[in-house]
Design an enzyme around this catalytic site. Structure first.
Site, PDB file in Angstrom:
ATOM      1  CB  CYS A 140      -0.855   0.037   1.254  1.00 20.49           C
ATOM      2  SG  CYS A 140      -1.862  -1.440   1.467  1.00 20.49           S
ATOM      3  NE  ARG A 155       4.309   1.559  -1.420  1.00 21.19           N
ATOM      4  CZ  ARG A 155       5.450   0.925  -1.191  1.00 21.19           C
ATOM      5  NH1 ARG A 155       6.471   1.112  -1.982  1.00 21.19           N
ATOM      6  NH2 ARG A 155       5.565   0.103  -0.168  1.00 21.19           N
ATOM      7  CD1 TRP A 205      -2.392  -4.884  -4.687  1.00 15.84           C
ATOM      8  CD2 TRP A 205      -1.886  -6.097  -2.879  1.00 15.84           C
ATOM      9  NE1 TRP A 205      -2.217  -6.193  -5.083  1.00 15.84           N
ATOM     10  CE2 TRP A 205      -1.910  -6.948  -4.002  1.00 15.84           C
ATOM     11  CE3 TRP A 205      -1.599  -6.645  -1.627  1.00 15.84           C
ATOM     12  CZ2 TRP A 205      -1.646  -8.323  -3.908  1.00 15.84           C
ATOM     13  CZ3 TRP A 205      -1.334  -8.007  -1.537  1.00 15.84           C
ATOM     14  CH2 TRP A 205      -1.360  -8.827  -2.678  1.00 15.84           C
ATOM     15  CG  ASN A 232       2.969  -0.625   3.123  1.00 19.18           C
ATOM     16  OD1 ASN A 232       2.422  -1.631   2.667  1.00 19.18           O
ATOM     17  ND2 ASN A 232       4.192  -0.272   2.807  1.00 19.18           N
ATOM     18  N   GLY A 233       1.488  -2.898   5.267  1.00 15.82           N
ATOM     19  CA  GLY A 233       2.074  -4.096   5.879  1.00 15.82           C
ATOM     20  C   GLY A 233       0.991  -5.027   6.371  1.00 15.82           C
ATOM     21  CD  GLU A 267      10.765 -10.616 -16.842  1.00 13.30           C
ATOM     22  OE1 GLU A 267      10.603 -11.439 -15.927  1.00 13.30           O
ATOM     23  OE2 GLU A 267      10.388  -9.437 -16.759  1.00 13.30           O
ATOM     24  CE  LYS A 290       7.109  -7.771 -17.343  1.00  9.38           C
ATOM     25  NZ  LYS A 290       8.171  -7.984 -16.418  1.00  9.38           N
ATOM     26  CD  GLU A 350       4.108  -8.357 -14.640  1.00 12.63           C
ATOM     27  OE1 GLU A 350       5.217  -8.205 -15.119  1.00 12.63           O
ATOM     28  OE2 GLU A 350       3.869  -8.160 -13.439  1.00 12.63           O
ATOM     29  CG  HIS A 399       9.803 -35.335 -21.105  1.00 14.65           C
ATOM     30  ND1 HIS A 399      10.133 -36.667 -21.250  1.00 14.65           N
ATOM     31  CD2 HIS A 399      10.822 -34.642 -21.653  1.00 14.65           C
ATOM     32  CE1 HIS A 399      11.315 -36.770 -21.840  1.00 14.65           C
ATOM     33  NE2 HIS A 399      11.762 -35.549 -22.102  1.00 14.65           N
ATOM     34  CE  LYS A 428       8.018  -1.231 -10.258  1.00 11.41           C
ATOM     35  NZ  LYS A 428       8.273  -2.013 -11.478  1.00 11.41           N
TER      36      LYS A 428
HETATM   37  O1  M6R Z   1      11.091  -5.084  -6.250  1.00 10.03           O
HETATM   38  P1  M6R Z   1      11.463  -6.482  -6.593  1.00 10.03           P
HETATM   39  O2  M6R Z   1      12.410  -6.574  -7.739  1.00 10.03           O
HETATM   40  O3  M6R Z   1      11.992  -7.251  -5.408  1.00 10.03           O
HETATM   41  O4  M6R Z   1      10.122  -7.170  -7.053  1.00 10.03           O
HETATM   42  C1  M6R Z   1      10.074  -8.538  -7.356  1.00 10.03           C
HETATM   43  C2  M6R Z   1       8.804  -8.878  -8.082  1.00 10.03           C
HETATM   44  O5  M6R Z   1       7.689  -8.548  -7.322  1.00 10.03           O
HETATM   45  C3  M6R Z   1       8.705  -8.168  -9.433  1.00 10.03           C
HETATM   46  O6  M6R Z   1       9.793  -8.458 -10.258  1.00 10.03           O
HETATM   47  C4  M6R Z   1       7.413  -8.579 -10.167  1.00 10.03           C
HETATM   48  O7  M6R Z   1       7.476  -9.917 -10.540  1.00 10.03           O
HETATM   49  C5  M6R Z   1       7.167  -7.666 -11.365  1.00 10.03           C
HETATM   50  N1  M6R Z   1       5.853  -7.141 -11.313  1.00 10.03           N
HETATM   51  C6  M6R Z   1       7.256  -8.355 -12.663  1.00 10.03           C
HETATM   52  O8  M6R Z   1       7.027  -7.472 -13.708  1.00 10.03           O
END
Ligand code: M6R
Length: 608
Positions: A2, A27, A75, A101-102, A481, A485, A488, A504, A603
């Protein structure tokens, strides 16, 4: 997860809080709210939905008068996104309002404790216990009240608390959730992250765990967990404000993808001097390096995917065994880590809860911690023995692009550095790798220069149901990756698969029209990839292949081909992934989705 902000000063608080929250929406963005002190009472406005809905309710802040307040963008963790679960939460007495936040892990016990003492709960959140606990322990002094409150809390928190008995000041504290203090002239701020206050001040305190801060318009006092005053150094932020703005682009993600050549140059070039990798940032000696019997790379999401590339590259160049692990798994696996282990922690935000906890566990076991971090001064950076910063600048879009690319480049630098210190590279090989490193920004420029072609491919496939990304070696790591991408931001189901492993089991999912994105940059495995492409095509797949310029044999097998500039095989993910980022972006755009703020995500993941 958050975002929180707080303001005390001479100006109207509400518009400032809204502006700060707008920089923190990445966030969390399922609800938003503010609480201000106004005419002897606390006034709370909050709502489910985006910040814009809150802003409309209060006329951009103009309908609320106050010179002090706190704000939140959420969030959801405990309780669905709803008006009542939105922050701030207020005590039954109406005297205290809290943003958090937390996660308060023992909230259930605390709730029972408070209910038995007559407190009524109106939300399903863990945060509401804090508002009532403050009320319960209030002794006229907010500092002593808050020290008592936090002694009861388990879990993680960044808290901002206002009290109607203290109209000129508010209080904040953090543990395992980020919080900074912005120092202005006759105004002071708190925020979860620097961009929230950057337009108002560049001088900040980076709070450590269990530090408590009392903010007045003309004074900021910091205390330890026992209420004893402490002094801290001011951190001066020297980023360009525009780095955290969209700068004319429609989406942050697009802007950040386009910035990749520049930030790669910023990250790589100063660290290559006279044909050598120079890592002034770290203090590892050749003896330290010789003493490591393994490297553990830890991260989450895309950072973990960088580690997967790192395993191939470090093992190949530096001949040190590498394990890569998701931080959330590492924590609870009783890993074998000791003073002969180099742990490389990768994180853009430097605040990811699982990654930070894994770092702390590894440190306790005696491991040497080297981190690759983007946010300067973040918890992971501060708690590591050595930090190598990625100079990607602020990354706002939830989907990481430029941070991923710069993390990759740092992993290559580390591999080359270790290999060189171990004297494993011939002069010729070393020169090839260094030249390839220096050329990476231009390679990425060429790849993103093909955006129209990628947009065309996205227009052909944006309606597909399933996508498989396949590759071998570093291409397999890159495919993870690419797949993330796509899913998400465009909500299309996709999987990354080691190309040799499909047969397999998973190949049974391939049917007429399934899109298979085949990454074919590893020369020694090129023929094998051609066979894997044939196998999926025989089952009806449509294949989009990505390979190095010159590998024209691919055209006989794949339906669509995108060529990327040739680099050394180990660095191929740097050229391939930007194309896959763009593909995910365009698919999301064609599906009409919220690219920068995809559903259910945030994020910075500061909860477990
Ligand atoms: O801030 P961080 O690099 O530790 O975050 C790790 C993941 O949460 C972050 O890479 C997430 O998978 C991204 N949204 C991917 O695009």
């Amino acid at each position: 997860m958050c975002g929180i902000v707080g303001y005390v000063g001479e100006k109207q608080a509400a518009p400032i809080l809204l502006e700060g929250l707008s920089k923190l929406e990445y966030r969390g963005y399922d609800s938003a709210g503010i609480a201000v002190f106004d005419a002897g009472r606390i006034h709370v406005v909050k709502t489910k939905g985006r910040l814009a809905a809150l802003s409309d309710m209060i006329d951009g802040g103009a309908s609320i008068t106050s010179q002090m307040g706190i704000g939140h963008t959420r969030w959801a963790t405990h309780g669905e996104p709803s008006d009542v679960n939105s922050h701030p939460h207020i005590s039954n007495s109406g005297k205290f309002a809290v943003v958090h936040n937390g996660i308060i892990e023992n909230y259930f016990k605390l709730k029972e404790f408070l209910e038995n003492r007559g407190y009524n709960f109106v939300s399903q959140t863990d945060t509401e216990v804090v508002a009532h606990l403050v009320d319960f322990y209030y002794d006229g002094d907010m500092l002593s009240t808050v020290t008592k409150v936090i002694s009861r809390l388990e879990g993680s928190y960044a808290l901002g608390i206002i009290s109607c008995e203290h109209p000129d000041s508010f209080i904040a504290v953090r543990k395992d959730s980020p919080l900074i203090v912005g120092l202005g002239e006759n105004e002071n701020f708190i925020a979860s992250d620097i961009p929230a206050i950057l337009s108002r001040t560049r001088d900040v305190y980076l709070l450590e765990d269990n530090e408590i801060v009392i903010l007045k318009k003309d004074n900021v006092s910091i205390y330890d967990i026992h209420g004893e005053p402490i002094t801290k150094e001011i951190f001066h932020v020297d980023w360009d404000v525009s780095a955290a703005e969209k700068g004319g682009y429609e989406h942050f993600m697009f802007k950040e993808m386009m910035e990749q050549p520049k930030v790669l140059k910023d990250t790589i070039h100063p660290r290559i001097q006279d044909g050598n990798v120079v890592l002034d940032d770290i203090s590892l000696t050749a003896e330290d390096i010789a003493s490591f019997n393994k490297i553990s790379i830890i991260g989450c999401g895309s950072a973990y995917h960088v580690g997967c590339v790192g395993k191939y590259v470090i093992e190949k160049l530096a001949r040190i065994p590498v394990e890569v692990e998701l931080a959330s798994e590492f924590r609870y696996r009783f890993p074998i880590v000791d003073d002969k282990t180099l742990v490389i922690v990768i994180s853009q935000s430097g605040e990811t809860a699982d990654t930070l906890a894994a770092l702390r566990d590894a440190k306790k076991s005696g491991a040497r911690i080297m981190s690759i971090v983007n946010v300067v001064g973040s918890s992971i950076a501060r708690e590591s023995d050595d930090v190598i910063y990625t100079w990607a600048g602020p990354e706002i879009a939830v989907a990481t692009t430029k941070a991923y690319s710069t993390q990759l480049s740092v992993i290559y630098l580390i591999a080359l550095y270790l290999a060189d210190k171990k004297e494993l590279l011939s002069a010729e090989d070393k020169k090839n790798y260094i030249d390839a490193m220096l050329a990476l920004p231009d390679c990425v420029e060429t790849v993103i220069g093909q955006k129209e072609t990628i947009q065309y491919l996205a227009s052909k496939f944006y309606n597909v149901k399933d996508v498989f990304y396949i590759g071998r070696g570093v291409d397999y790591a890159a495919s993870m990756e690419g797949s993330l991408k796509l899913k998400e931001i465009s909500y299309v189901h996709s999987e990354a698969y080691a190309a040799g492993e499909l047969k397999h089991g998973t190949i049974s999912l391939i049917e007429e029209g399934t899109l298979v994105v085949a990454l074919c940059s590893v020369d020694m495995l090129f023929e094998k990839m051609l066979s894997n492409i044939k196998e999926v095509k025989a089952r009806g797949a449509v294949v989009w292949a990505l390979t190095f310029e010159g590998n024209t044999a691919i055209e006989a097998e794949a339906d669509h081909v995108l060529y990327v500039p040739r680099t050394v095989m180990e660095f191929a993910p740097s050229c391939i992934v930007p194309a896959l980022q763009l593909f995910g972006y365009y698919v999301s755009a064609l599906r009409g989705l919220d690219i920068d703020k995809p559903r259910n995500l945030a994020k910075s993941v500061t909860v477990e």
